[in-house]
Design an enzyme around this catalytic site. Structure first.
Site: not given
Length: 996
Positions: A123, A160, A351
């Site tokens: 990620d 994120h 996600s």
């Protein structure tokens, strides 16, 4: 494909709209905790503020802002969640939104926290400075900035990755929220989205992770061209295998590398309102060889409903499930977030759903360290809670993640499932269904405790499978496998390896046939005589129903020491202990080839097997019947001898006892210990040896009759008349005798017969004569239920010389014996009547010297007597049963020497003379006095038994009365006896003599 189409799954406008519009009351904190209650206010307000003012690229319209404001008010007014008694269900647990929905507390209650498991996060880089990851960041690599990642990273480029990592593994430390696997480690690997080729974006990261050895990688990333105008390929079905192989060769190569490395790849399906996942999550649709290591994850709301814009499972449904992904609170880089709670924020999207599955995978990996990626995948999929249409569907796939069940193992076998526990012990607690097959291989133990209905059967190729619940399909145990357990098999069981009911002692039940092959081993744990489970019990195999046959073969292996579980490992069974280890409702057939004797038996004992029509038992028997003394049992030497013979033909332990020999030994094995000495004595056939003593005594009658005929005590009563050259005499006798000693059972017998003779002078001082006799005797060894009969015919020649008061007698005799014997054998179920006939002969030579001393009417005659006796009884063979004996010829060669004196007093009575007489002497035997027989049981080694002995020293005692009728006839009656320490022989005789 357009460059840059790959991206992390960021929340679109509509995600933020709904983020402000939904606040699940079930996930709020109690008002009793002021800090967390304040956070609820902050969380609800932040959804509104962030959605309106801090995301200008995703700022909603004025109408949407109004909706956000109203939704925030509703959120603030919602009641707080009441806490349960579950110690894991803390405010921190509820805060993340997801843990309640995925049943994480049930996994924690089982002791699983993710400890020891590393999850790769492919990620944006994770902020390793965050206290929620303290001490649990594993060095990784940031391919975007070409630098290491780890515990002390600077502020990452994007929040994120940190948010995803927090959902997976944020600490359970009493602060704000916790991750699913709160003790797991995180390896952060950041992908490089600045590369020139879309094919390069993720390849380097995945290759790095494949080489790192991490078992699980979370991929909250996607690859699509939905934003292109006109729209490019938006889900996996827009591609072909040829297209991805041509345009994404590095991507495919890296994916294959992760598959070869055994990495479970967890992907978000995407947020593009598609009926199928994007090309990454859906890649096994095009490249099926990736399917076993892939998971695709769609999101659901707080009430387990699919969110409209989340990409459905579609063609990926077979490797897809759903997890909470809506308004999920998790970590963000330090400095980000809202208010007092910087470092935390909410996000929505697939996600946020995927990391819950990755965290769950870490818990499953902790529970089953030996699990492959495919095993983890199947445990997660098959334990998911079904949502939507029954079964695996296009929206929810397998259903809602249920980590509390996933840590209990598979819930379904969908195909051939090969499980190698790698030396570990693991338990599957689910009720496993499906059409698949279980193959247990490798070292270690797999325990099944559920009511399992999978239909493909179970194969135990290696290690141990323990069935403590039940299975509904056939079970096969290979030569390297071991089946254990206390459960039930509702089908056939076939064993080529080891079958050991129980885990400690216990009972395994099979509602179908059981077949053991010649390579099988049936292990029976024995810790007592109970039929329960654990200490104090023994293991059993029990079948039920009309097909519950058991066909045995291979090796029977009882175990007394080294038993697993709660056994005491100290039980020692006593002689005669019987344990019914197989109970078959439809019969037992076949035979084990042997029995492996265990450590822990008492000295001098062993196990044997007793086969019944519907059962098989283990019984503790003497290790050797020829050495019962080690068991404290006093046996005669004859019993010991026959015991050794029994040992020489004793069937191997564990082998089925068939036919008459089987019945014989089965009865012998079941005898009480106290009955063994008497039974062995009965089997010894010692009466055959004692018969020699009886035949030997029978031979003395002709010898005694001849010597008495030549005795001077009768001369006065029947002088030879002048002119007559011959005398005829007849002697009849009847008597009884008893002999004992020599550690043999007592022999009692009676005898009768007669001897007749004729003699005449050959010189003035010498007479010569001939005699013949016939006799019979009947004896019994009552303690051994043995009867002996002897019929004998004897011929003799004799002579006497006398003069000047001296007398010398001599004779020889030859006798023919015809013996018969019957014996009754009875013990257990054995009842046999044995019989035999035996011929024999006896040769004797005897003589005596005496001196007559006349004192008035009295005559005293001191004498010395010597007799040599050679007796032979021929070989014999009994008939009538398995205990019948065969014996070799028996011989005795004995010399008897006697010193004594006779006293006779002649009393005239008219024309007759009455002569009372007494005989007293001492006899000593030289040579053989022990009677013995060497015999065999059918096929046994020879053994020697001893009967009652002849008297080595004995008192000779006699007395009688002779009546002479004139000069030509004399009659007498007399007692003739022999008294020794173990022998008593007595006879009453009547003589009649004629002269002519």
């Amino acid at each position: 494909m357009a460059n840059g189409a790959a991206r992390t799954r960021q929340a679109p406008d509509r995600e933020m709209l709904r983020a402000g519009g939904e606040c699940d009351a079930r996930s709020r904190f109690s008002r009793r905790n002021g800090k967390q209650a304040g956070f609820r206010w902050g969380r609800c307000l932040r959804a509104f503020v962030v959605g309106n003012f801090f995301m200008p690229s995703h700022r909603p319209s004025p109408a949407r802002r109004g909706f956000l404001l109203a939704s925030t008010a509703v959120c603030l007014a919602a009641p707080a969640q009441a806490q349960t008694a579950n110690p894991w269900a803390t405010p921190e647990y509820y805060a993340s939104q997801a843990l309640r929905q995925i049943n994480a507390a049930a996994a924690y209650a089982q002791g699983y926290t993710g400890a020891g498991v590393t999850v790769g996060v492919m990620d944006a880089a994770v902020d390793g400075r965050h206290p929620e990851f303290s001490g649990r960041m594993v060095p990784g690599w940031d391919f975007l900035n070409n630098r290491p990642t780890g515990q002390f990273d600077n502020m990452p480029d994007d929040s994120h990755g940190t948010h995803v990592a927090g959902i997976i593994a944020a600490a359970r430390n009493g602060e704000v929220m916790q991750g699913v696997a709160f003790n797991a480690r995180i390896m952060s690997v950041a992908y490089n989205w600045r590369v020139t080729s879309e094919d390069e974006i993720f390849a380097s990261s995945w290759n790095y992770l494949a080489a790192s050895g991490v078992p699980i990688v979370n991929n909250s990333v996607g690859m699509n061209d939905c934003d292109r105008a006109p729209a490019g390929p938006c889900n996996v079905t827009s591609y072909t295998r040829a297209k991805v192989e041509a345009e994404l060769p590095q991507t495919l190569a890296a994916m294959r590398a992760t598959a070869r490395a055994g990495v479970l790849m967890v992907f978000a399906t995407g947020n593009e309102t598609q009926p199928h996942p994007d090309v990454l999550a859906g890649m096994p649709y095009l490249v099926p060889e990736l399917k076993d290591t892939w998971l695709a994850v769609n999101l659901v709301s707080s009430v387990d409903l699919a969110v409209s814009w989340g990409n459905r499972c579609g063609v990926a449904k077979d490797w897809c499930l759903v997890a909470p992904g809506y308004n999920i609170l998790s970590t963000v880089p330090l400095g980000e977030g809202f208010g007092l709670y910087r470092g935390y924020d909410t996000m929505s999207g697939t996600s946020m759903a995927a990391p819950s599955v990755s965290g769950a995978a870490a818990l499953v990996k902790e529970a089953f360290p030996w699990f492959t990626a495919h095993d983890i995948q199947q445990a997660i999929l098959t334990t998911a809670t079904d949502l939507g249409e029954p079964g695996v569907d296009n929206v929810y796939g397998w259903g809602m993640l249920n980590v509390g069940k996933a840590v209990l193992g598979y819930a379904m076998f969908t195909g051939t499932t090969t499980l190698d526990t790698q030396g570990m012990t693991s338990t599957f607690s689910q009720d496993i269904s499906g059409a698949g097959t279980l193959i247990k291989t490798g070292a270690g133990e797999l325990i099944l405790t559920g009511a399992n209905t999978y239909s493909g059967g179970s194969w135990v190729d290696g290690g141990t499978l323990s069935i403590n619940g039940s299975v509904a399909s056939n079970v096969y145990v290979g030569q390297e496998g071991l089946l254990r357990g206390t459960g039930q098999i509702f089908a056939q069981l076939a064993v080529a390896g080891r079958l050991a009911p129980g885990n400690s002692p216990g009972t395994l039940t099979v509602a179908g046939p059981v077949l053991m092959s010649p390579t099988a081993t049936f292990q029976v744990d024995i810790d007592g005589t109970g039929t329960g489970t654990g200490a104090g019990n023994y293991s059993r195999l029990v079948t039920t129903g009309p097909t519950g046959t058991v066909e045995v073969a291979g090796t029977l292996a009882p175990q007394l020491r080294g038993i697993t579980g709660s056994a005491t490992n100290s039980y020692t069974p006593t002689l005669g202990t019987t344990l019914r280890v197989i109970e078959a409702s439809a019969g037992v057939s076949g035979s084990f080839s042997g029995l492996a004797q265990p450590i822990g038996l008492a000295a001098g004992t062993r196990f044997d097997a007793l086969y019944g029509a519907n059962d098989l038992s283990l019984i503790v028997t003497p290790a050797a019947y020829g050495t019962l003394s080690v068991l404290g049992l006093a046996t005669s030497r004859n019993g010991t001898a026959v015991g050794g013979a029994l040992d020489s033909v004793r069937p191997a332990a564990g082998v089925a006892l068939t036919g008459s020999l089987g019945a014989f030994y089965q009865s012998l094995y079941t005898l009480q210990a106290a009955a063994l000495p008497a039974t062995l004595a009965q089997l010894s056939g010692e009466a055959h040896a004692s018969a020699e003593a009886m035949a030997f005594d029978d031979a003395r009658h002709i010898r005694s009759a001849v010597l008495e005929r030549l005795d001077g005590s009768g001369v006065a009563a029947a002088p030879l008349a002048p002119g007559l050259t011959a005398s005829v005499w007849l002697s009849g006798y009847g008597g009884w005798a008893h002999a004992s000693g020599g550690d043999a059972a007592a022999l009692y017998w009676d005898a009768s017969g007669f001897v007749a003779g004729i003699d005449a002078p050959v010189t003035e001082m010498v007479r010569f004569g001939l005699a013949a006799g016939f006799g019979q005797s009947s004896g019994t060894v009552g303690d051994l239920t043995s009867d002996i009969d002897n019929t004998h015919i004897d011929l003799a020649a004799y002579a006497v010389a006398e003069g000047a008061g001296w007398r010398a007698k001599a004779g020889v005799a030859y006798g023919w014996n015809d013996l018969s014997m019957t014996r009754a054998i009875g013990f257990g179920s054995v009842a046999e009547g044995l019989a035999t006939k035996q011929d024999g002969r006896t040769v004797q030579a005897f003589g005596e010297i005496s001196r007559d001393l006349v004192l008035g009417h009295a005559q005293v005659s001191p004498y010395a007597n010597l007799a040599y006796v050679n007796q032979r009884l021929d070989a014999f063979a009994e008939t009538g049963g398995v205990a019948a004996l065969s014996g070799s010829a028996q011989t005795l060669s004995t010399t008897l020497a006697t010193l004594g004196a006779r006293l006779a007093i002649g009393l005239p009575m008219g024309n007759a003379t009455v002569t009372p007489n007494v005989n007293l002497g001492w006899q000593h035997a030289f040579g053989d006095v022990a009677t013995e027989a060497v015999m065999t049981l059918a096929g046994s080694s020879p053994f020697r038994v001893y009967g009652v002995p002849l008297a080595r020293d004995a008192l000779v005692l006699g007395g009688g009365l002779t009546y002479g009728f004139g000069n030509s006839v004399a009659a007498s009656v007399a007692y003739d006896g022999l008294i020794g320490s173990d022998v008593t022989e007595s006879s009453i005789k009547a003589d009649l003599r004629f002269k002519f």
